[in-house]
Design a protein around this motif. Structure first.
Motif, PDB file in Angstrom:
ATOM      1  N   THR A  95       0.693   4.293  -2.701  1.00  0.00           N
ATOM      2  CA  THR A  95       0.485   5.726  -2.457  1.00  0.00           C
ATOM      3  C   THR A  95       1.415   6.570  -3.329  1.00  0.00           C
ATOM      4  O   THR A  95       1.060   7.668  -3.729  1.00  0.00           O
ATOM      5  CB  THR A  95       0.712   6.110  -0.976  1.00  0.00           C
ATOM      6  N   LEU A 145       0.846  -1.196   0.000  1.00  0.00           N
ATOM      7  CA  LEU A 145       0.000   0.000   0.000  1.00  0.00           C
ATOM      8  C   LEU A 145       0.883   1.249   0.000  1.00  0.00           C
ATOM      9  O   LEU A 145       0.550   2.262  -0.630  1.00  0.00           O
ATOM     10  CB  LEU A 145      -0.941  -0.005   1.202  1.00  0.00           C
ATOM     11  N   ILE A 189      -0.307   6.645  -6.787  1.00  0.00           N
ATOM     12  CA  ILE A 189      -1.681   7.168  -6.795  1.00  0.00           C
ATOM     13  C   ILE A 189      -1.740   8.600  -6.268  1.00  0.00           C
ATOM     14  O   ILE A 189      -2.411   9.456  -6.845  1.00  0.00           O
ATOM     15  CB  ILE A 189      -2.628   6.247  -5.978  1.00  0.00           C
ATOM     16  N   ILE A 190      -1.035   8.866  -5.154  1.00  0.00           N
ATOM     17  CA  ILE A 190      -1.082  10.213  -4.567  1.00  0.00           C
ATOM     18  C   ILE A 190       0.080  11.064  -5.089  1.00  0.00           C
ATOM     19  O   ILE A 190      -0.106  12.206  -5.484  1.00  0.00           O
ATOM     20  CB  ILE A 190      -1.060  10.144  -3.021  1.00  0.00           C
ATOM     21  N   PHE A 191       1.294  10.497  -5.083  1.00  0.00           N
ATOM     22  CA  PHE A 191       2.496  11.181  -5.553  1.00  0.00           C
ATOM     23  C   PHE A 191       2.655  12.568  -4.919  1.00  0.00           C
ATOM     24  O   PHE A 191       2.797  13.579  -5.595  1.00  0.00           O
ATOM     25  CB  PHE A 191       2.499  11.283  -7.092  1.00  0.00           C
TER      26      PHE A 191
END
Lengths: 231, 103
Positions: free
Chosen positions: A48, A44, A51-53
């Motif tokens: 991140t 996970l 997906i979030i960067f």
């Protein structure tokens, strides 16, 4: 001509951010290490990063997940951390308006503190939209690739490190290093102090909202101090 | 948890896209711009202070029971002097380990 503007832009952008990697890579390593060492888990943690960067929001997310905070509050807190991107987006918008539509939708994914900083500096003197577009892409992609590698390396490393070393302390240490440059003005310093004190006072706030309450109090204090100073 | 991560990812992308995409070249209004300037210090302060003064949920400055406070103060001094993330992490972690061993 066009191809060389593209190549130059990519290369210049990549070169401009490379000294910043000295700060970005250890940050990414800490992120991977702590994700692997906590209940969040390495997979996970790696997710991140793509997906979030956005490092600060990712670290906060991992910290709150680990503390068992409700998902809604985790999302709210991370978005408060990331709301600063509005500022970067507004500053870049006049430049990006010269780019083709597809770039205007894809490039913002790569918008980080570092990519913003180097691009805005370069855009003061650069005119060619093609060059500017690839300059941003070169900076953004270099940061993106480094970030993914650092996260994965951190996860691999974190799996071998025992809990007793207290590596979760690396999270506040990263934030401490980021904090110093933004408290150089009096209102900025006040925002940080009030934010911190209120977050401590609100530590037991329901749903783990303490961080958000502290942040809102700090922002209010900073704005108030700026307005008082202007008068 | 993955669902929350995706929600954060979408929200983050939308803040990045905001003025570049949807709002076009509209100027950012002052009521929005001013508070945004203090998001970074306020958020970072709100993360760092509780993490060093109350890592176990209660305020504790005593090095014997909460070495993170003293280690944080040392790291802050180093951060002011060097502004280098790697140095800050290294010194802060070393301080924590030394205090942990000593006390």
């Amino acid at each position: 001509m066009a191809a060389s503007a593209m190549r130059e832009g990519l290369g210049d952008g990549a070169r401009a951010v490379s000294p910043l990697l000295l700060a970005v890579v250890p940050f990414g390593l800490v992120l991977g290490v702590t994700a692997a060492a906590t209940a969040v888990g390495g997979l996970l943690g790696i997710a991140t990063s793509s997906i979030i960067f956005a490092g600060a929001a990712q670290l906060v997310t991992i910290q709150l997940f680990d503390a068992g905070t409700s998902l809604f509050v985790v999302i709210l807190t991370a978005l408060v951390v990331n709301v600063r991107h509005l500022m970067y987006s507004a500053a870049l918008a006049p430049h990006f308006s010269e780019f083709p539509r597809r770039s205007r939708w894809l490039l913002p994914y790569l918008l980080t503190d570092q990519a913003f900083a180097v691009s805005m500096t370069r855009y003061e003197t650069a005119d060619d939209p093609l060059y500017k577009r690839w300059y941003f892409a070169g900076a953004g992609l270099t940061l993106w690739v480094s970030w993914q590698i650092a996260t994965v390396a951190g996860v691999v490393l974190g799996a071998q490190i025992p809990d007793s070393l207290g590596l979760s302390f690396a999270i506040p240490l990263v934030f401490l290093a980021l904090l110093i440059p933004v408290v150089q003005t009096r209102p900025g310093l006040l925002a940080a102090v009030v934010g911190g004190l209120v977050a401590v006072a609100a530590f037991d706030a329901p749903y783990g909202l303490g961080l958000v309450i502290g942040a809102l109090a700090g922002i209010t204090a900073g704005v108030a101090a700026e307005q008082a100073g202007r008068r | 948890m993955l669902g929350a991560v995706i929600a954060i990812g979408i929200g983050t992308y939308l803040t990045r896209l905001s003025f570049i995409g949807a709002f076009g070249e509209r100027e950012m209004p002052a009521w929005l711009e001013r508070p945004l300037r203090y998001v970074a210090p306020a958020v970072l302060g709100a993360i760092v202070l509780p993490a060093v003064v109350m890592p176990d949920g209660v305020i504790d400055f005593a090095p014997a029971s909460n070495p993170r406070f003293l280690a944080g103060v040392i790291a802050a001094a180093v951060a002011i002097r060097f502004r280098n993330i790697t140095v800050v992490i290294t010194v802060g972690m070393a301080a924590l380990w030394i205090l942990d061993g000593l006390l």
